[in-house]
Every structure is written in C-alpha cells, then in structure tokens.
Motif scaffolding. Structure first.
Motif, PDB file in Angstrom:
ATOM      1  N   VAL A 158       0.797  -1.213   0.045  1.00  0.00           N
ATOM      2  CA  VAL A 158       0.065  -0.016  -0.200  1.00  0.00           C
ATOM      3  C   VAL A 158       0.944   1.189  -0.015  1.00  0.00           C
ATOM      4  N   PHE A 159       1.958   1.268   0.819  1.00  0.00           N
ATOM      5  CA  PHE A 159       2.582   2.428   0.816  1.00  0.00           C
ATOM      6  C   PHE A 159       3.437   2.701  -0.494  1.00  0.00           C
ATOM      7  N   SER A 160       3.792   1.564  -1.252  1.00  0.00           N
ATOM      8  CA  SER A 160       4.430   1.962  -2.718  1.00  0.00           C
ATOM      9  C   SER A 160       3.405   2.432  -3.531  1.00  0.00           C
ATOM     10  N   ILE A 161       2.157   2.064  -3.439  1.00  0.00           N
ATOM     11  CA  ILE A 161       1.177   2.571  -4.308  1.00  0.00           C
ATOM     12  C   ILE A 161       0.835   4.123  -3.932  1.00  0.00           C
ATOM     13  N   LEU A 162       0.760   4.467  -2.487  1.00  0.00           N
ATOM     14  CA  LEU A 162       0.571   5.714  -2.259  1.00  0.00           C
ATOM     15  C   LEU A 162       2.061   6.535  -2.595  1.00  0.00           C
ATOM     16  N   GLN A 163       3.172   6.027  -2.806  1.00  0.00           N
ATOM     17  CA  GLN A 163       4.367   6.804  -3.244  1.00  0.00           C
ATOM     18  C   GLN A 163       3.903   7.151  -4.434  1.00  0.00           C
ATOM     19  N   GLN A 164       3.478   6.307  -5.258  1.00  0.00           N
ATOM     20  CA  GLN A 164       3.125   6.694  -6.956  1.00  0.00           C
ATOM     21  C   GLN A 164       2.299   7.726  -7.005  1.00  0.00           C
ATOM     22  N   LEU A 165       1.005   7.560  -5.926  1.00  0.00           N
ATOM     23  CA  LEU A 165       0.103   8.509  -6.038  1.00  0.00           C
ATOM     24  C   LEU A 165       0.390   9.855  -5.822  1.00  0.00           C
ATOM     25  N   ARG A 166       1.548  10.113  -4.841  1.00  0.00           N
ATOM     26  CA  ARG A 166       2.090  11.292  -4.491  1.00  0.00           C
ATOM     27  C   ARG A 166       2.586  11.985  -5.395  1.00  0.00           C
ATOM     28  N   LYS A 167       3.436  11.262  -6.348  1.00  0.00           N
ATOM     29  CA  LYS A 167       4.038  11.452  -7.426  1.00  0.00           C
ATOM     30  C   LYS A 167       3.378  12.428  -8.441  1.00  0.00           C
ATOM     31  N   ILE A 168       2.066  11.917  -8.529  1.00  0.00           N
ATOM     32  CA  ILE A 168       1.107  12.273  -9.394  1.00  0.00           C
ATOM     33  C   ILE A 168       0.429  13.505  -9.020  1.00  0.00           C
ATOM     34  N   LYS A 209      -5.095  14.307 -11.138  1.00  0.00           N
ATOM     35  CA  LYS A 209      -4.837  14.279  -9.792  1.00  0.00           C
ATOM     36  C   LYS A 209      -5.881  14.373  -8.596  1.00  0.00           C
ATOM     37  N   PHE A 210      -7.182  14.578  -9.226  1.00  0.00           N
ATOM     38  CA  PHE A 210      -8.098  14.628  -8.158  1.00  0.00           C
ATOM     39  C   PHE A 210      -8.400  12.980  -8.000  1.00  0.00           C
ATOM     40  N   GLU A 211      -8.208  12.332  -8.873  1.00  0.00           N
ATOM     41  CA  GLU A 211      -8.667  10.779  -8.593  1.00  0.00           C
ATOM     42  C   GLU A 211      -7.524  10.254  -7.785  1.00  0.00           C
ATOM     43  N   ALA A 212      -6.265  10.736  -7.980  1.00  0.00           N
ATOM     44  CA  ALA A 212      -5.095  10.268  -7.093  1.00  0.00           C
ATOM     45  C   ALA A 212      -5.159  10.621  -5.864  1.00  0.00           C
ATOM     46  N   LEU A 213      -5.889  11.866  -5.639  1.00  0.00           N
ATOM     47  CA  LEU A 213      -6.036  12.244  -4.206  1.00  0.00           C
ATOM     48  C   LEU A 213      -7.110  11.637  -3.422  1.00  0.00           C
ATOM     49  N   GLY A 214      -8.196  11.161  -4.177  1.00  0.00           N
ATOM     50  CA  GLY A 214      -9.315  10.558  -3.682  1.00  0.00           C
ATOM     51  C   GLY A 214      -8.617   9.026  -3.238  1.00  0.00           C
ATOM     52  N   LEU A 215      -8.097   8.312  -4.202  1.00  0.00           N
ATOM     53  CA  LEU A 215      -7.601   6.932  -3.931  1.00  0.00           C
ATOM     54  C   LEU A 215      -6.648   7.062  -2.780  1.00  0.00           C
ATOM     55  N   SER A 216      -5.899   8.027  -2.814  1.00  0.00           N
ATOM     56  CA  SER A 216      -5.073   8.332  -1.594  1.00  0.00           C
ATOM     57  C   SER A 216      -5.484   8.099  -0.038  1.00  0.00           C
ATOM     58  N   PHE A 217      -6.671   8.972  -0.100  1.00  0.00           N
ATOM     59  CA  PHE A 217      -7.415   9.061   1.049  1.00  0.00           C
ATOM     60  C   PHE A 217      -7.996   7.735   1.480  1.00  0.00           C
ATOM     61  N   ARG A 218      -8.488   7.020   0.335  1.00  0.00           N
ATOM     62  CA  ARG A 218      -9.089   5.453   0.918  1.00  0.00           C
ATOM     63  C   ARG A 218      -7.794   4.509   1.196  1.00  0.00           C
ATOM     64  N   LEU A 219      -6.759   4.639   0.423  1.00  0.00           N
ATOM     65  CA  LEU A 219      -5.666   3.673   0.904  1.00  0.00           C
ATOM     66  C   LEU A 219      -5.014   4.154   2.087  1.00  0.00           C
ATOM     67  N   GLU A 220      -4.876   5.260   2.422  1.00  0.00           N
ATOM     68  CA  GLU A 220      -4.611   5.849   3.817  1.00  0.00           C
ATOM     69  C   GLU A 220      -5.606   5.076   4.947  1.00  0.00           C
ATOM     70  N   GLN A 221      -6.726   5.044   4.842  1.00  0.00           N
ATOM     71  CA  GLN A 221      -7.817   4.392   5.551  1.00  0.00           C
ATOM     72  C   GLN A 221      -7.456   2.927   5.761  1.00  0.00           C
TER      73      GLN A 221
END
Length: 400
Positions: free
Chosen positions: A26-36, A70-82
């Motif tokens: 999950v952290f690896s995916i979040l890192q990719q989303l952060r770059k976006i 970017k909005f899609e990545a942000l929304g997915l980041s919130f769900r993955l953080e949960q």
C-alpha cells in the motif's frame, strides 16, 4: 498506479493475512500517487458530460463523468490511507506489549520503520526520530543495552513525536486559529479577551488540535504506541530484579516450541530439542511412523525462573501449549479431555546429553476418573482403558 494487476495482488496479500507485506505494498502505491498529486505539470481532464431536460416537469439535469488524474489520485490516496491505518492497527494488535523481550524489541523496530515510511509519505520527516530508530536497531546487536537505556531511548522518541505535533499541527495554526475563533464567537474581536474568554478559546483550540491530530495519517497511533512501550518498560524496571529483566529481555517466544512434524533450521539441534526430541524429528523426516507431537525446547528451561515469576510470560506459555494441543487435535481427530474420543499424550523429559534414569516420563496424560469410566464402556476398551489409567498414575507416582 492501481492497475487491475496491482489490485489483485493487494487482495491476495490481504487474504493471506500478512498485514506487513500488505502495508508495504500500500505504501508503494501511495508513493506513486504522491508523485502524480505533486507533479507541477497541468494534468488534462477527461470530460463526458451530457445535459437533458425531463419532458414531464421541464427540469434540466446532466449526467456523465469527469476524470482529472490529480483529483482521482487524491481520492484514492485517502482511501488507501484508511486501509493502511487499518493494517497498522492489525499489526499493533498482534504485538504483546504486556511485557517486552528482545523479540518484542525487534518487532517494535520493524513497526517503527513502518511508521517512518508512512509519515514520510505525508511529508513528515524528523531526523531526531530517525536517529533514535537507527539506535534501536543498533541496540539489538548487543546484549549490553540495559532496560534503563531502552527507557531513555523511547523517552527521546516520545519527545521527537511531541516535536512533530508542535511543528506540524499546532504552531502553523496558532495565530490564524485565534483570530478565527475570536471572529466566530466574539463580536468585538479587536478587543483583548477577558480571562473567561481566553479559557473558552483554549478549550475550542484544544478540540481543534485534537481533531487534527487524531485524523492525521498514523501520527496519533505512533504517539500512543510509544507511550504504551514506555509504560511497560518502566513497569518492568520497577518491579523485576536485574537477573529476571535480563532473562526477559533476551526471551524469544519463537524458540520455546517446535512441532515434531515441522522442520526448523533454527531449532533442529540437540541443543534446543534435547536428544529424544532431535532424533524423533530425524526419524519423522525419514518417513518413520512417528506420531504427531511437539517439543518444549531447552530454551524454555533456561528461562524457567523468569517465566514462573512473570505472569505475562507464563500466560503466553500456557497459550502456546494450548495452541499446540489444538494442532494435535486437528491432526489426530481426537480431543484432549473428550471422554468418548480422548487425546492421550506421552510427556517425556530430555536433555542435550542423555541422562539415563534422571529424566521423568508421564504416560497417557489426559486420563482421569471420568474418562476411564466412559472409555471402558466401549467395545474392546474395558481392560485397555484401566491399564492406561494405571500407567498414568504409576508414572506420576514414580516421579513424585
């Protein structure tokens, strides 16, 4: 970043019950989303919006979709953080902090590394905290690090976390929050508030800060986790003698038991298993008909004083033995204490070097008055059941 292939892999990790591996993924995916999200280039949205008017009432409406990376990545980041927070809770729940041993400290170091990675994803990096985590890893390679030194080390970590709370969540809001609260709750906000107003402002500000901290990714969990570790270390330092503390701190629950039917590179030697246990495992590995069983290792004997004097450790040993008995019940189809289909055990002592006549043996452990009565009523078990009970009583009497 979250392709079908990655989603399938994440689902597989979750199904396997490996929260550490799932959290790392999950952290690896979040890192990719952060770059976006932080990419300075303007992203191009996809828009397919259609308008229509309801004939009956003439009300205009629209349907379709609007996708912006970017909005899609942000929304997915919130769900993955949960999801990551849930996985971290599961990891923390699996670590017994009622006492702390060397094994526990190694696990704590791994968990703190998870916290480091998670906080780094949100832009929180504290060099003091990172240095103290490295110090914890260094301490695991020596036996001279005392419990009081570990107390000091985790006290430093607690200070680091409090500094993070101050610099990232409190100080940035102090001036603006005061002005906002004054405007919201007091008409004449330009005037200096009186003592009661100041008290009310502080209460509302504390509620705001508390909400910020508890909703922040992993921060409050790290704070409470280190507090629990410190509480246990202080309790151990204040209630146990130095020799018991040394024994507890070098205790490793993974070295306490070994099933006969499972190989273990770390434990499969006479030093840990004793001669009887070691050669039984060898016979089983050569396909001899050795019945299923398990061995309580010599490491448990070496820790016997600490285990007997520290209830948290003895409770863990009882839980371990109960778990091993459950495995035997599943393998044999019998149940310990079941009068109709009892699981009977042969309990034999052993040592790394054979000591003929010096070791005790208890046969048919699991027999009692009630079981022998009911078992003797079964066909062909009349004499056998009472003879098994006699052997149990005889072996116990010869030992005591």
């Amino acid at each position: 970043p979250l392709t079908r292939q990655k989603a399938s892999r994440l689902a597989s990790l979750l199904e396997k019950g490996n929260p550490d591996a799932a959290l790392h993924f999950v952290f690896s995916i979040l890192q990719q989303l952060r770059k976006i999200i932080l990419n300075p280039e303007i992203s191009k949205p996809e828009e397919s919006i259609y308008q229509k008017r309801h004939i009956a009432v003439g009300i205009p409406s629209m349907y379709g979709r609007y996708l912006e990376p970017k909005f899609e990545a942000l929304g997915l980041s919130f769900r993955l953080e949960q999801l990551a927070s849930t996985l971290m809770d599961e990891i923390l729940a699996r670590i017994n902090l009622r006492y702390i041993s060397g094994w526990t400290l190694r696990r704590i170091a791994q968990v703190l590394s998870h916290f480091q990675k998670g906080l780094r994803l949100t832009g929180i990096v504290h060099e003091g905290f990172n240095t103290n985590v490295r110090m914890l890893y260094y301490s695991l390679n020596t036996t001279s690090f005392s419990v009081h030194q570990y107390v000091n080390l985790f006290q430093f970590m607690m200070k680091n976390v409090r500094q993070i709370l101050q610099t990232k969540f409190i100080r940035p809001h102090e001036k603006v929050l005061r002005d906002v609260l004054l405007k919201q709750h007091y008409a004449d906000y330009a005037a200096e508030p009186d003592s009661q107003q100041v008290k009310n402002l502080h209460g509302r500000a504390e509620a705001f800060y508390r909400e910020c901290i508890t909703s922040a990714f992993l921060v409050s969990r790290l704070d409470s986790y280190i507090a629990k570790i410190l509480d246990t270390l202080n309790r151990m330092a204040g209630s146990l003698t130095p020799d018991i503390i040394d024994s507890v701190m070098t205790y490793d629950p993974d070295l306490m038991s070994s099933p006969i039917y499972q190989s273990s590179h770390e434990l499969d030697s006479q030093i840990f298993l004793g001669a009887k246990g070691y050669f039984l495992k060898r016979l089983y590995s050569y396909k001899f008909p050795v019945p299923p069983g398990f061995i309580l290792t010599t490491e448990m004997f070496r820790r016997r004083v600490a285990i007997s004097r520290y209830p948290e450790m003895s409770n863990e040993i009882f839980k371990l033995v109960r778990g091993r008995l459950g495995e035997l019940e599943r393998l044999t189809g019998k149940q310990f204490g079941d009068p109709r289909n009892p699981l009977l055990l042969s309990v034999r002592s052993g040592a790394a070097i054979s000591l003929p006549g010096a070791m005790n043996t208890f046969l048919n452990v699991g027999m009692n008055d009630h079981i022998v009565e009911l078992l003797s009523e079964q066909e062909n078990y009349g004499w056998t059941s009472w003879d098994c009970y006699r052997r149990f009583l005889q072996s116990w009497g010869m030992a005591y």
